[in-house]
Design a protein around this motif. Structure first.
Motif, PDB file in Angstrom:
ATOM      1  N   ASP A 108     -31.600  22.541  97.880  1.00  0.00           N
ATOM      2  CA  ASP A 108     -30.975  23.822  97.580  1.00  0.00           C
ATOM      3  C   ASP A 108     -31.137  24.019  96.068  1.00  0.00           C
ATOM      4  O   ASP A 108     -30.481  23.328  95.277  1.00  0.00           O
ATOM      5  CB  ASP A 108     -29.493  23.789  97.955  1.00  0.00           C
ATOM      6  N   PRO A 109     -32.018  24.913  95.632  1.00  0.00           N
ATOM      7  CA  PRO A 109     -32.305  25.040  94.188  1.00  0.00           C
ATOM      8  C   PRO A 109     -31.062  25.302  93.349  1.00  0.00           C
ATOM      9  O   PRO A 109     -30.912  24.728  92.266  1.00  0.00           O
ATOM     10  CB  PRO A 109     -33.283  26.223  94.125  1.00  0.00           C
ATOM     11  N   GLY A 110     -30.165  26.156  93.846  1.00  0.00           N
ATOM     12  CA  GLY A 110     -28.959  26.466  93.083  1.00  0.00           C
ATOM     13  C   GLY A 110     -28.071  25.257  92.883  1.00  0.00           C
ATOM     14  O   GLY A 110     -27.577  24.994  91.776  1.00  0.00           O
ATOM     15  N   ARG A 111     -27.879  24.483  93.945  1.00  0.00           N
ATOM     16  CA  ARG A 111     -27.028  23.302  93.850  1.00  0.00           C
ATOM     17  C   ARG A 111     -27.686  22.207  93.016  1.00  0.00           C
ATOM     18  O   ARG A 111     -27.007  21.476  92.295  1.00  0.00           O
ATOM     19  CB  ARG A 111     -26.698  22.788  95.252  1.00  0.00           C
ATOM     20  N   LEU A 112     -28.991  22.066  93.119  1.00  0.00           N
ATOM     21  CA  LEU A 112     -29.655  21.043  92.324  1.00  0.00           C
ATOM     22  C   LEU A 112     -29.648  21.421  90.845  1.00  0.00           C
ATOM     23  O   LEU A 112     -29.558  20.546  89.971  1.00  0.00           O
ATOM     24  CB  LEU A 112     -31.086  20.806  92.810  1.00  0.00           C
ATOM     25  N   ARG A 113     -29.736  22.710  90.542  1.00  0.00           N
ATOM     26  CA  ARG A 113     -29.585  23.147  89.154  1.00  0.00           C
ATOM     27  C   ARG A 113     -28.207  22.733  88.624  1.00  0.00           C
ATOM     28  O   ARG A 113     -28.062  22.339  87.460  1.00  0.00           O
ATOM     29  CB  ARG A 113     -29.737  24.665  89.050  1.00  0.00           C
ATOM     30  N   GLN A 114     -27.219  22.834  89.489  1.00  0.00           N
ATOM     31  CA  GLN A 114     -25.862  22.421  89.110  1.00  0.00           C
ATOM     32  C   GLN A 114     -25.823  20.938  88.772  1.00  0.00           C
ATOM     33  O   GLN A 114     -25.174  20.526  87.799  1.00  0.00           O
ATOM     34  CB  GLN A 114     -24.909  22.727  90.273  1.00  0.00           C
ATOM     35  N   VAL A 115     -26.527  20.129  89.556  1.00  0.00           N
ATOM     36  CA  VAL A 115     -26.588  18.684  89.308  1.00  0.00           C
ATOM     37  C   VAL A 115     -27.262  18.406  87.964  1.00  0.00           C
ATOM     38  O   VAL A 115     -26.753  17.641  87.136  1.00  0.00           O
ATOM     39  CB  VAL A 115     -27.356  17.971  90.441  1.00  0.00           C
ATOM     40  N   VAL A 116     -28.429  19.019  87.733  1.00  0.00           N
ATOM     41  CA  VAL A 116     -29.173  18.796  86.490  1.00  0.00           C
ATOM     42  C   VAL A 116     -28.378  19.285  85.285  1.00  0.00           C
ATOM     43  O   VAL A 116     -28.311  18.612  84.244  1.00  0.00           O
ATOM     44  CB  VAL A 116     -30.547  19.493  86.548  1.00  0.00           C
ATOM     45  N   ALA A 117     -27.754  20.446  85.417  1.00  0.00           N
ATOM     46  CA  ALA A 117     -26.976  21.003  84.308  1.00  0.00           C
ATOM     47  C   ALA A 117     -25.812  20.088  83.943  1.00  0.00           C
ATOM     48  O   ALA A 117     -25.518  19.872  82.757  1.00  0.00           O
ATOM     49  CB  ALA A 117     -26.459  22.390  84.678  1.00  0.00           C
ATOM     50  N   ASN A 118     -25.147  19.541  84.946  1.00  0.00           N
ATOM     51  CA  ASN A 118     -24.040  18.633  84.665  1.00  0.00           C
ATOM     52  C   ASN A 118     -24.504  17.408  83.890  1.00  0.00           C
ATOM     53  O   ASN A 118     -23.880  16.973  82.918  1.00  0.00           O
ATOM     54  CB  ASN A 118     -23.382  18.198  85.980  1.00  0.00           C
ATOM     55  N   ARG A 119     -25.639  16.834  84.315  1.00  0.00           N
ATOM     56  CA  ARG A 119     -26.145  15.634  83.657  1.00  0.00           C
ATOM     57  C   ARG A 119     -26.595  15.920  82.227  1.00  0.00           C
ATOM     58  O   ARG A 119     -26.340  15.137  81.317  1.00  0.00           O
ATOM     59  CB  ARG A 119     -27.296  15.033  84.470  1.00  0.00           C
ATOM     60  N   LEU A 120     -27.272  17.046  82.014  1.00  0.00           N
ATOM     61  CA  LEU A 120     -27.714  17.391  80.664  1.00  0.00           C
ATOM     62  C   LEU A 120     -26.521  17.711  79.770  1.00  0.00           C
ATOM     63  O   LEU A 120     -26.478  17.302  78.599  1.00  0.00           O
ATOM     64  CB  LEU A 120     -28.671  18.578  80.708  1.00  0.00           C
ATOM     65  N   ASP A 121     -25.553  18.432  80.308  1.00  0.00           N
ATOM     66  CA  ASP A 121     -24.367  18.794  79.539  1.00  0.00           C
ATOM     67  C   ASP A 121     -23.629  17.547  79.069  1.00  0.00           C
ATOM     68  O   ASP A 121     -23.253  17.427  77.896  1.00  0.00           O
ATOM     69  CB  ASP A 121     -23.450  19.674  80.388  1.00  0.00           C
ATOM     70  N   ASN A 122     -23.427  16.588  79.974  1.00  0.00           N
ATOM     71  CA  ASN A 122     -22.733  15.359  79.597  1.00  0.00           C
ATOM     72  C   ASN A 122     -23.544  14.515  78.622  1.00  0.00           C
ATOM     73  O   ASN A 122     -22.999  13.942  77.677  1.00  0.00           O
ATOM     74  CB  ASN A 122     -22.418  14.528  80.854  1.00  0.00           C
TER      75      ASN A 122
END
Length: 274
Positions: A161-175
């Protein structure tokens, strides 16, 4: 049947520790009793989780709400100064955003944990997806004097799911950027590995002690820094990441050490032929 009726009455009275006594037989009633007990155990775990979550939410909301009230009361005392009122409104908006973010995280976590959340999956080039998200965070890295590199990012396709995976990547980059000091580096890698498609975010940040690593994905758990102060955040981001990755039939791994940075890797099933 008398013991089983007593168990049901106990449950009806709120005793979720009650269980149906099991015999040594293999009949249909015994199988029903076993399944009934398994259902009770699951319900008890869910209720315990709900109670703990509510306690944590109440605790975490207390601080921003207290700040809101204090800011408003302070502003009212200095109502004759427009600049002070403007600053107070800005602080209130920031605290409201924190509360809103926590509530959205709780909704995501609840949907993912209970199976309500549904993925809209399609064949997706993870390299392109990660590059798009990283481009947004490049500005954050630049402002903090950090480097954000895409290293070994190869075109690879997975059913996500591109939207949900973007959420995963964004969380990791943000942290990673949040807990990496100025002059540090964050590196993202995408390619085949780990028996599937592997996406890793590595940083040269503060790192995590070995004792904290197993609990990183616990809801509301926050790592404590060297000053013993809890690192800011809702304590829900990694829990959501783990649930989302597991919904994709994947897994998350962590390697970290204090002062040596961290590597968070997501491994997803690869499409046939990739």
């Amino acid at each position: 049947m008398l013991f089983r009726s007593a168990t049901v009455r106990g449950i009806d009275a709120g005793d979720l520790s009650a269980r149906v006594p099991l015999g040594q037989g293999e009949g249909e009633l015994e199988e029903l009793a076993r399944r009934f007990n398994l259902m009770l155990e699951k319900i008890a775990r869910l209720v315990e989780g709900m109670v703990q979550a509510l306690d944590n939410v109440a605790h975490d909301l207390r601080t921003p709400l207290a700040r809101l009230r204090m800011t408003v009361e302070t502003a009212l005392q200095g109502a004759e100064r427009p600049a002070a009122l403007k600053d107070a409104l800005a602080e209130c908006a920031e605290e409201c955003e924190r509360v809103e973010r926590m509530l959205y995280h709780l909704l995501d976590l609840s949907e993912a944990s209970t199976g309500i959340l549904r993925l809209d999956q399609s064949p997706t080039d993870l390299a392109a997806l990660v590059s798009d998200v990283a481009e947004l965070y490049a500005y954050v890295a630049e402002e903090k004097g950090q480097t954000l590199d895409l290293d070994g990012v190869a075109p690879v396709t997975a059913m996500v799911d591109p939207g949900r995976l973007r959420q995963v990547v964004a969380n990791r980059l943000d942290n990673a950027l949040k807990y990496t000091p100025a002059g540090g580096a964050v590196t993202v890698c995408v390619g085949q590995g780990g028996g599937g498609v592997r996406l890793a975010v590595c940083d040269t940040g503060i790192g995590v002690a070995a004792a904290d690593v197993p609990r990183l994905f616990d809801e509301f758990y926050r790592v404590r820094g060297a000053t013993t102060a809890a690192i800011p955040g809702t304590g829900l981001g990694l829990s959501i990441v783990k649930r989302l990755v597991e919904l994709h039939q994947g897994r998350v791994t962590v390697r970290s050490a204090p002062g040596a940075g961290s590597e968070f890797a997501v491994v997803l099933p690869a499409l046939d032929g990739t």
